[in-house]
Design an enzyme around this catalytic site. Structure first.
Site, PDB file in Angstrom:
ATOM      1  N   HIS A  56       0.828  -1.202   0.000  1.00  0.00           N
ATOM      2  CA  HIS A  56       0.000   0.000   0.000  1.00  0.00           C
ATOM      3  C   HIS A  56       0.865   1.255   0.000  1.00  0.00           C
ATOM      4  CE1 HIS A  56      -2.704   2.869   2.387  1.00  0.00           C
ATOM      5  NE2 HIS A  56      -3.300   2.720   1.217  1.00  0.00           N
ATOM      6  N   GLU A 116       0.780  -0.633  -4.851  1.00  0.00           N
ATOM      7  CA  GLU A 116      -0.290   0.323  -5.094  1.00  0.00           C
ATOM      8  C   GLU A 116       0.265   1.717  -4.867  1.00  0.00           C
ATOM      9  OE1 GLU A 116      -3.544   3.003  -3.499  1.00  0.00           O
ATOM     10  OE2 GLU A 116      -1.707   2.278  -2.540  1.00  0.00           O
ATOM     11  N   ASP A 163      -0.758   6.232  -5.662  1.00  0.00           N
ATOM     12  CA  ASP A 163      -1.793   7.209  -5.985  1.00  0.00           C
ATOM     13  C   ASP A 163      -1.271   8.228  -6.977  1.00  0.00           C
ATOM     14  OD1 ASP A 163      -3.678   6.333  -3.786  1.00  0.00           O
ATOM     15  OD2 ASP A 163      -1.936   6.892  -2.590  1.00  0.00           O
ATOM     16  N   HIS A 191      -0.980  11.081  -2.425  1.00  0.00           N
ATOM     17  CA  HIS A 191      -2.284  10.620  -1.946  1.00  0.00           C
ATOM     18  C   HIS A 191      -3.226  11.772  -1.646  1.00  0.00           C
ATOM     19  CE1 HIS A 191      -5.228   9.482   1.166  1.00  0.00           C
ATOM     20  NE2 HIS A 191      -5.327   8.366   0.456  1.00  0.00           N
ATOM     21  N   GLU A 229      -3.936   3.952  -8.485  1.00  0.00           N
ATOM     22  CA  GLU A 229      -5.176   4.628  -8.126  1.00  0.00           C
ATOM     23  C   GLU A 229      -5.170   6.050  -8.664  1.00  0.00           C
ATOM     24  OE1 GLU A 229      -7.888   6.120  -4.345  1.00  0.00           O
ATOM     25  OE2 GLU A 229      -6.330   4.613  -4.007  1.00  0.00           O
TER      26      GLU A 229
END
Length: 277
Positions: A43, A70, A72, A85, A153
């Site tokens: 993450h 993952e 952002d 993020h 993301e």
């Protein structure tokens, strides 16, 4: 360039890393873990041990036994794509001291050149002083040296009209490995699917069971917070040909419970713990 959604994700499931990095014996209780085949997703990179959404965190995830990372993606004032993020730069950079008069320090109010001036590591620890905010292209090039897949993301697409198209252009140009793109904005993911139909899209959140069949027309994953999951919900999603990647836990007991539900992937800040399990 891209394989089908099923091929990409099943390849990840069947090719989980077999070399597990050494961690202290006290880090994980000695008990049965999740079944084989759960994709270990770091993450924001290995964000328990390096500043999130930085190259350092992404590469560390590979060394800690992750299968995917993952991160952002947001857009700057001049439409550059960077890893960040939050809507603002304040939490994870020194923007408040570098640009004290520009509160609330929204990412969208700064150019890429201005963001390159910022320190994105000191907030996490002195060892990371001078770490920079990477662009999407820089992150993709760094990760191409690993064997990891990516879970990208796209943050708040409605604040950045056209970000789906710009992300698709960069991904086509700079990435040729396993890839999933996700967002809380399901309409944006429907649009991204039209741009890159061979790339699986993930829908963040927990749609009702009645919504799942319609979403399966374009989505490859349903990705809820782990507290929302039940075994029956996971089965309902998978019965429609989609996968479940759930977020975010660092608790070995929770990881084992999610494994018993047969989720397809778990997001964690501690990929070495899930690798050990």
């Amino acid at each position: 360039m891209f394989r089908s959604a099923r091929t990409i994700l099943m390849t990840l499931v069947t090719a989980l890393a077999v070399t597990v990095p050494a961690v202290p014996a006290t880090a994980v209780p000695a008990t049965a873990g999740p079944p084989p085949g759960i994709v270990n997703v770091a993450h924001r990179g290995a964000s328990a041990h390096a500043p999130e959404n930085t190259i350092e965190a992404l590469l560390l995830a590979a060394r800690q036994g992750a299968d995917m990372v993952e991160f952002d993606v947001r857009e700057t004032r001049d439409h550059a794509l960077i890893l960040m993020h939050d809507t603002t730069l304040a939490r994870t950079t020194d923007v408040e001291s570098v640009h004290p008069g520009r509160a609330p320090w929204r990412v969208a109010d700064f150019t890429l050149d201005e963001i390159r001036e910022l320190d994105a590591g000191s907030w996490f620890g002195s060892a990371f002083r001078g770490t920079r905010v990477p662009t999407l292209r820089e992150a993709l090039r760094a990760m191409s040296r690993t064997r990891l897949g990516l879970l990208v993301e796209i943050k708040t697409p409605r604040l950045h009209p056209g970000i789906e198209r710009r992300a698709a252009v960069e991904l086509r140009r700079s990435w040729d490995g396993p890839l999933v793109v996700q967002s809380f904005d399901w309409d944006a993911m429907r649009a991204f699917h039209r741009l890159m139909p061979d790339v699986p899209v993930g829908l963040l959140g927990t749609p009702s069971p009645g919504e799942l069949r319609g979403l399966a027309a374009f989505a490859g994953q349903i990705n809820p917070p782990y507290r929302d999951l039940t075994r029956d919900y996971v089965r309902a999603v998978q019965a429609l040909g989609m996968q479940v990647f759930t977020w975010t836990t660092d608790d070995p007991g929770v990881m084992r419970r999610l494994g018993s539900y047969r989720v397809d992937g778990i997001l964690t800040n501690w990929p070495h713990v899930l690798a050990r399990l």
